[in-house]
Design an enzyme around this catalytic site. Structure first.
Site, PDB file in Angstrom:
ATOM      1  N   HIS A   7       0.922  -1.239  -0.078  1.00 35.59           N
ATOM      2  CA  HIS A   7      -0.153  -0.115  -0.084  1.00 35.59           C
ATOM      3  C   HIS A   7       0.966   1.224  -0.109  1.00 35.59           C
ATOM      4  CE1 HIS A   7      -3.175  -2.756   0.675  1.00 35.59           C
ATOM      5  NE2 HIS A   7      -3.101  -2.663   2.006  1.00 35.59           N
ATOM      6  N   ARG A  65       5.732   5.131   7.208  1.00 34.32           N
ATOM      7  CA  ARG A  65       5.249   4.963   8.590  1.00 34.32           C
ATOM      8  C   ARG A  65       4.169   3.954   8.746  1.00 34.32           C
ATOM      9  NH1 ARG A  65       3.887   9.282  13.204  1.00 34.32           N
ATOM     10  NH2 ARG A  65       2.469  10.054  11.220  1.00 34.32           N
ATOM     11  N   TYR A  88       8.358  17.908  13.245  1.00 31.40           N
ATOM     12  CA  TYR A  88       7.063  17.577  14.062  1.00 31.40           C
ATOM     13  C   TYR A  88       6.750  18.750  15.142  1.00 31.40           C
ATOM     14  CZ  TYR A  88       3.331  16.046  16.375  1.00 31.40           C
ATOM     15  OH  TYR A  88       1.969  15.797  17.113  1.00 31.40           O
TER      16      TYR A  88
END
Length: 526
Positions: free
Chosen positions: A276, A370, A516
């Site tokens: 995916h 991730r 982040y």
């Protein structure tokens, strides 16, 4: 409108484009017109689900076939056959499918019509005689000069070889095309994948094979090509001169929930990352194809993969969730607490890996993949983080711009940027330019990924399916890492059920130019 048996590739391509165009035009409203237009599919089409009594068939395939039938986008002359070892019936399959079918009050008459054209046959996957009987059953329906067949292998990989041999020897269409849909996993590593591909190529042409990865049917994944190549605004900055890093995430807020025995055979890398997420990466990173024809697109995807070296162990963080006694609502059990998981298993339920693409466009840009279970939220997205503003005049206040493509839940596209804070003060704050599909396209029905992909097979469009060389390159990238993990029995880092994952993953993010801040939370517009 559907391809005749001896149509040229160009004719087939045009038919596929027209088929898909009509389908997508028919989905402009949430409440479909029950008298909508079918394709001119006067020829018989038989859709055979092998493994019809299993979970995939019950939860995905039968519901998808019902939705396509309900929305009047299948050929008029289509019937469905189920085949499995179970001594069951259409009525029993129907009962098991009921929770997933989403039938509205005014659709019951249509729903009954759907089940009237469903049939079932019990047979062994290793029996030539049973497949000969299946062929005779199908032939009863195939009246006229042209008839087409689709076989969906909703089966464990262990029986792929037997089943495909029997299809080839006993069940190929004699009046039209035959197409084979194959579910992942496509092998466990490069060797087993290549073995399966060699077996299939001996039996079928590549144009007959449809290796399905349902993520390629999702709205925002399919939108990536239009976003990139249909807008001038993005292309000049889509390179290493402007982009600091790219993160592709897949997060689930639940664990294995009693299915740990199955999951433990594969682990999170094989289950999610190698297929995916890597497929999304190719669409983000590929060069502009010569056209929108399937093989032109897939050629560019393969070029991207060929420029990615195998993943290094130092660029990976592996985790496994542990129980959380303070879990929301009730205590959450750890992976090893699942009775179906082998005792002492070191199978990772979380993985973060950094890939590099060694070409002119992406040299030096880390692609961060991730994925994980039992995390703090459900989310799949692409996050493209741009470099800091050069020559900063605002004393370090500007945060990095980000383009975020949210795949699920709540399809959206938004750009994080800095603006002046409204009011008298001359300050700045982070906000977004937001395209949330549920508000912008409130009256549009977004089809399920399986709806798009199964219809693509009817239409003969392979654009959103995985080609054999693409598959081989994907396994080349991951196989050395997978073999190292399994040979050395690498122990994953524990992380709490409901957390963001191992802290070591945040350190690897920072070391690969992803900043982040956690200072801004996007809220979808309703």
């Amino acid at each position: 409108m559907f391809r005749k048996p001896y149509a040229t590739e160009l004719e087939e391509s045009k038919n596929a484009e027209l088929c898909l165009s009509l389908y997508r035009n028919s989905l402009k409203s949430k409440d479909m017109d029950r008298g909508g237009t079918h394709f001119d599919g006067q020829y018989p089409h038989v859709f055979v689900t092998l493994g019809a009594s299993g979970d995939l068939a019950r939860k995905k395939i039968y519901p998808t076939l019902w939705w396509l039938f309900r929305d009047n986008v299948l050929p008029l002359n289509t019937i469905f056959y189920g085949y499995a070892r179970s001594k069951t019936s259409v009525n029993e399959i129907r009962q098991k499918c009921e929770p997933y079918m989403k039938v509205k009050q005014h659709e019951h008459e249509k729903y009954e019509e759907f089940w009237k054209i469903n049939h079932y046959m019990s047979g062994q996957y290793t029996s030539q005689t049973d497949f000969e009987l299946l062929n005779k059953e199908i032939e009863k329906f195939e009246k006229g000069p042209v008839a087409n067949r689709l076989f969906y292998l909703a089966l464990p990989p262990s029986v792929y070889e037997d089943v495909t041999v029997h299809i080839k020897n006993n069940c190929m269409g004699q009046k039209g095309w035959t197409r084979i849909i194959i579910e992942k996993p496509f092998g466990r590593d490069l060797e087993t994948s290549n073995k399966l591909s060699a077996h299939l190529s001996h039996l079928f042409t590549e144009s007959q094979l449809y290796r399905i990865d349902h993520y390629l049917g999702k709205e925002m994944v399919q939108n990536l090509m239009t976003l990139r190549f249909g807008n001038r605004i993005f292309n000049p900055t889509w390179n290493s001169d402007h982009i600091a890093s790219i993160q592709i995430s897949f997060k689930e807020p639940f664990g294995t929930e009693g299915r740990g025995g199955y999951f433990d055979e594969f682990g999170i890398i094989r289950d999610i990352m190698q297929n995916h997420i890597l497929q999304i990466l190719t669409l983000v990173a590929m060069e502009k194809p010569a056209s929108i024809q399937p093989d032109d697109i897939r050629n560019e995807k393969v070029k991207v993969l060929r420029n990615i070296p195998p993943i290094q162990v130092k660029d990976v963080v592996l985790g496994q969730y542990v129980g959380n006694p303070q879990g929301e609502g009730e205590a959450k059990l750890g992976y090893l607490d699942d009775p179906t998981v082998p005792k002492g298993s070191v199978t990772p339920t979380y993985a973060l890996a950094v890939l590099r693409i060694n070409n002119e466009r992406w040299e030096g840009v880390p692609f961060i993949l991730r994925c994980g279970k039992a995390l703090n939220e459900r989310k799949a997205e692409v996050r493209i983080q741009f470099k800091n503003v050069p020559g900063d005049i605002f004393a370090g206040k500007p945060k990095r711009n980000e383009l975020v493509i949210r795949v699920q839940p709540g399809e959206a596209l938004y750009v994080k940027l800095m603006v002046k804070t409204p009011g008298m003060a001359f300050d700045m704050e982070e906000t977004e330019l937001d395209l949330t599909y549920s508000s912008r396209y409130a009256n549009v029905k977004l089809p399920d990924a399986y709806e798009r992909l199964i219809l693509d097979v009817f239409c003969g469009s392979q654009m959103h399916f995985v080609r054999s060389d693409e598959l081989s390159e994907a396994w080349r990238i991951f196989t050395p890492l997978l073999h190292h993990i399994e040979k050395e029995k690498v122990k994953p880092i524990p992380y709490m059920y409901g957390s963001r994952g191992p802290k070591e993953a945040d350190e690897l993010l920072l070391n690969n130019n992803f900043h982040y801040t956690g200072s801004y939370v996007w809220k979808p517009k309703m």
